[in-house]
Design a protein around this motif. Sequence first.
Motif, mmCIF file in Angstrom:
data_model
loop_
_atom_site.group_PDB
_atom_site.id
_atom_site.type_symbol
_atom_site.label_atom_id
_atom_site.label_comp_id
_atom_site.label_asym_id
_atom_site.label_seq_id
_atom_site.Cartn_x
_atom_site.Cartn_y
_atom_site.Cartn_z
ATOM 1 N N GLN A 116 -6.489 -1.429 -3.119
ATOM 2 C CA GLN A 116 -5.163 -1.967 -2.805
ATOM 3 C C GLN A 116 -4.727 -1.534 -1.405
ATOM 4 O OE1 GLN A 116 -2.045 -0.362 -5.250
ATOM 5 N NE2 GLN A 116 -0.654 -2.045 -4.880
ATOM 6 N N LEU A 117 -4.132 -2.466 -0.688
ATOM 7 C CA LEU A 117 -3.445 -2.131 0.559
ATOM 8 C C LEU A 117 -1.988 -1.898 0.184
ATOM 9 C CD1 LEU A 117 -3.081 -1.875 3.603
ATOM 10 C CD2 LEU A 117 -3.059 -4.366 3.767
ATOM 11 N N ARG A 118 -1.552 -0.648 0.291
ATOM 12 C CA ARG A 118 -0.220 -0.294 -0.222
ATOM 13 C C ARG A 118 0.890 -0.521 0.792
ATOM 14 N NH1 ARG A 118 -1.500 5.327 -3.264
ATOM 15 N NH2 ARG A 118 -1.963 4.478 -5.320
ATOM 16 N N ARG A 119 0.557 -0.255 2.052
ATOM 17 C CA ARG A 119 1.608 -0.338 3.061
ATOM 18 C C ARG A 119 0.972 -0.653 4.409
ATOM 19 N NH1 ARG A 119 5.734 4.337 5.196
ATOM 20 N NH2 ARG A 119 7.207 2.902 6.165
ATOM 21 N N ALA A 120 1.658 -1.433 5.210
ATOM 22 C CA ALA A 120 1.133 -1.774 6.535
ATOM 23 C C ALA A 120 2.282 -1.881 7.532
ATOM 24 C CB ALA A 120 0.369 -3.093 6.471
ATOM 25 N N GLN A 121 2.048 -1.331 8.714
ATOM 26 C CA GLN A 121 2.991 -1.457 9.829
ATOM 27 C C GLN A 121 2.214 -1.876 11.065
ATOM 28 O OE1 GLN A 121 4.542 2.562 10.080
ATOM 29 N NE2 GLN A 121 6.467 1.926 9.144
#
Length: 212
Positions: free
Chosen positions: A38-43
């Motif tokens: 899973q990709l949980r968070r991206a900035q």
Amino acid sequence: RAMELSPEHFPAARAAAVAVGYLRYLRGGPGRRLELRQLRRAQRQDIDDVGHKYCLELELEDVLDKGRTVGCSAEVLYHLGSTTSAPDVQVTVQGELRSTEEADKEFYNWIRSLEKELVAENIPDSHGNIPPELEPIHLLAWVASGYMIWQNSTENTMFHLAQVKHVKQVKRTDEDLQFDYVLLLHEMVSQEVLPWQVTVLWHPQHGVRVSQ
């Protein structure tokens, strides 16, 4: 200033593929298969005159360790206007990956004991099957493809290992195992399937080295 991105956002997913590829290259081997759970968070940060930096929080699965998961933070920096230099990647794994020492030793000794150099093709086959004895060979291809993905990705590409078209073991005078691969990488954006020739050197003590 960092901009929050939805994990479903395509550029975030592409940056995550680069980070996972890089980590596979660093920490993968014939006894370990790391997958993105899973990709949980991206900035994303736009850095003037430098490029775009993606800061990611990932959950990875160690498939051969009963699907145990580990967290990972990553930064992927794509250089402005560059199609030739690899993105800069930094990854930090939170937690321990299980030891693959036993599996590594077993595979190494098996290859060294073969009377003829190993040759194989089409892994997996057209039905998606991989003979158990070739699984470590396929996992080494994952490591090599991780290197290729890291080295050849831009902000507008997303590569995935489709198949080992051909692999041939090469006899050496030193302790390393050498495999010459032809890998088929699927580029998801253009839908092209591209063949890459790559040489993998591996030793249980020294890990994987990849060259094109």
